[in-house]
Scaffold this active site. Structure first.
Site, mmCIF file in Angstrom:
data_model
loop_
_atom_site.group_PDB
_atom_site.id
_atom_site.type_symbol
_atom_site.label_atom_id
_atom_site.label_comp_id
_atom_site.label_asym_id
_atom_site.label_seq_id
_atom_site.Cartn_x
_atom_site.Cartn_y
_atom_site.Cartn_z
ATOM 1 N N PRO A 35 -11.386 0.842 0.662
ATOM 2 C CA PRO A 35 -11.660 0.342 2.301
ATOM 3 C C PRO A 35 -12.299 -0.209 3.620
ATOM 4 O O PRO A 35 -12.125 0.024 4.337
ATOM 5 C CB PRO A 35 -11.739 1.746 2.041
ATOM 6 C CG PRO A 35 -13.553 2.195 0.738
ATOM 7 C CD PRO A 35 -13.073 1.775 0.617
ATOM 8 N N PHE A 36 -13.489 -0.566 3.310
ATOM 9 C CA PHE A 36 -14.028 -1.421 3.861
ATOM 10 C C PHE A 36 -14.198 -3.373 4.475
ATOM 11 O O PHE A 36 -15.358 -3.628 4.273
ATOM 12 C CB PHE A 36 -15.707 -1.051 3.770
ATOM 13 C CG PHE A 36 -15.604 0.576 4.402
ATOM 14 C CD1 PHE A 36 -15.493 1.197 5.032
ATOM 15 C CD2 PHE A 36 -15.949 1.260 2.639
ATOM 16 C CE1 PHE A 36 -15.749 2.731 4.956
ATOM 17 C CE2 PHE A 36 -16.359 2.705 2.884
ATOM 18 C CZ PHE A 36 -15.851 3.276 3.797
ATOM 19 N N GLU A 38 -18.247 -0.062 0.359
ATOM 20 C CA GLU A 38 -19.391 1.371 0.709
ATOM 21 C C GLU A 38 -19.657 1.508 2.249
ATOM 22 O O GLU A 38 -19.393 0.153 2.356
ATOM 23 C CB GLU A 38 -20.415 0.555 -0.488
ATOM 24 C CG GLU A 38 -21.641 2.173 0.251
ATOM 25 C CD GLU A 38 -22.928 1.515 -0.098
ATOM 26 O OE1 GLU A 38 -24.059 2.338 -0.650
ATOM 27 O OE2 GLU A 38 -22.971 -0.040 -0.661
ATOM 28 N N LYS A 64 -24.519 4.614 -5.616
ATOM 29 C CA LYS A 64 -25.511 3.391 -6.876
ATOM 30 C C LYS A 64 -24.249 3.937 -7.812
ATOM 31 O O LYS A 64 -24.659 5.483 -8.379
ATOM 32 C CB LYS A 64 -26.629 3.797 -6.458
ATOM 33 C CG LYS A 64 -27.032 2.700 -5.315
ATOM 34 C CD LYS A 64 -28.001 2.122 -6.502
ATOM 35 C CE LYS A 64 -28.502 0.453 -5.525
ATOM 36 N NZ LYS A 64 -27.371 -0.471 -5.095
#
Length: 291
Positions: A82-83, A100, A116
């Protein structure tokens, strides 16, 4: 398509559309060197210097001719992250397929989503893996502390702990931490209070960064930093620059760093395999574009 035409405004017309031959991204550390360094890091953990440390290595290819805008358009269209972002500064091109979020502001709330814990896509046991959960929970606690520096007292909360999401060849464990922004704290101050992000450093953060500088054999530069935007109303959203290609169109050097969190429970060989796995999807898709 239309999206590619918009992206191509920022490209370099002197570059061929895609790489002209096979791109051989090779890790800068051998498996033996990597394992030796991880064992040394585990010694520091055993002596209490840190609880967790994000250790990275680079993957490099030389003499690469490609159009980074075309590569970004192709890879991002196939990626579930998404980024994703393309960023250009002079001859430096960042093709980020990041899954992230570092930090976002929505109205008066801040959100951070530390990532993580990693497993292969077909491995469904990540949620209950004690080592991977320990990685995530330690960094989630660090992020809670980071947000508390900008938060209205008592407003920090964990909205989701150790959620599991699929991206490419891997599953990732992600937690969501949020808070209400304290009166008088600006967006810029909130970012500075939490940067660099704990997921890419370790805990405690300052000592982890000192050991990163000691053990890593490359300068991270923009890798493990953040790219994002500020909206006119003060909202913002920034990613973590991971799962990224960094291309220098002058030197024709292509870089693809990867890393993993080292804890006292870490198996060095498995950590090495995790670093290889994180780079594999990008390597495979990149070479599908080669002519």
């Amino acid at each position: 398509n239309g999206q590619e035409e918009v992206f191509r405004q920022f490209g370099d017309e002197n570059l061929v559309p895609v790489a002209t031959k096979y791109i051989d991204l090779q890790p800068t550390l051998s498996k033996e060197e990597y394992i030796e360094k991880v064992n040394e890091i585990k010694s520091h953990i055993q002596f209490g210097d840190v609880y967790e440390l994000n250790f990275c290595m680079d993957h490099i290819a030389e003499n690469v001719r490609m159009d980074p805008v075309h590569v970004f358009s192709s890879l991002s269209s196939e990626n579930e992250s998404p980024f994703c972002v393309y960023y250009k500064q002079n001859h430096l091109h960042v093709i980020s397929l990041s899954p992230e979020r570092f930090m976002a502001r929505r109205g008066n709330r801040l959100y951070s989503q530390p990532m993580k814990g990693t497993s292969k896509r077909e491995d469904l046991g990540l949620r209950n893996d004690p080592k991977e959960r320990a990685e995530n929970i330690m960094i989630t606690d660090l992020v809670r502390n980071d947000l508390s520096k900008s938060a209205k007292q008592g407003s920090v909360r964990v909205d989701e702990l150790c959620g599991v999401y699929p991206f490419g060849l891997v599953n990732q464990m992600i937690s969501t931490v949020s808070c209400e922004l304290a009166e008088g704290v600006t967006s810029e101050q909130a970012i500075l209070n939490a940067f660099p992000m704990g997921s890419m450093t370790g805990a405690p953060k300052v000592r982890a960064m000192e050991l990163i500088d000691q053990f890593e054999d490359f300068s991270r530069g923009i890798y493990s930093g953040a790219i994002g935007y500020f909206a006119p109303n003060g909202d913002f959203d920034f990613n973590v620059v991971i799962r990224s290609l960094i291309y220098d169109s002058n030197s024709k050097k292509l870089s693809c760093p990867t890393g993993s969190a080292i804890t006292i429970q870490s198996d060095p060989e498995k950590e090495y395999d995790e670093c290889m796995l994180k780079a594999q999807w990008i390597k495979d898709k990149l070479n599908e574009l080669c002519s």
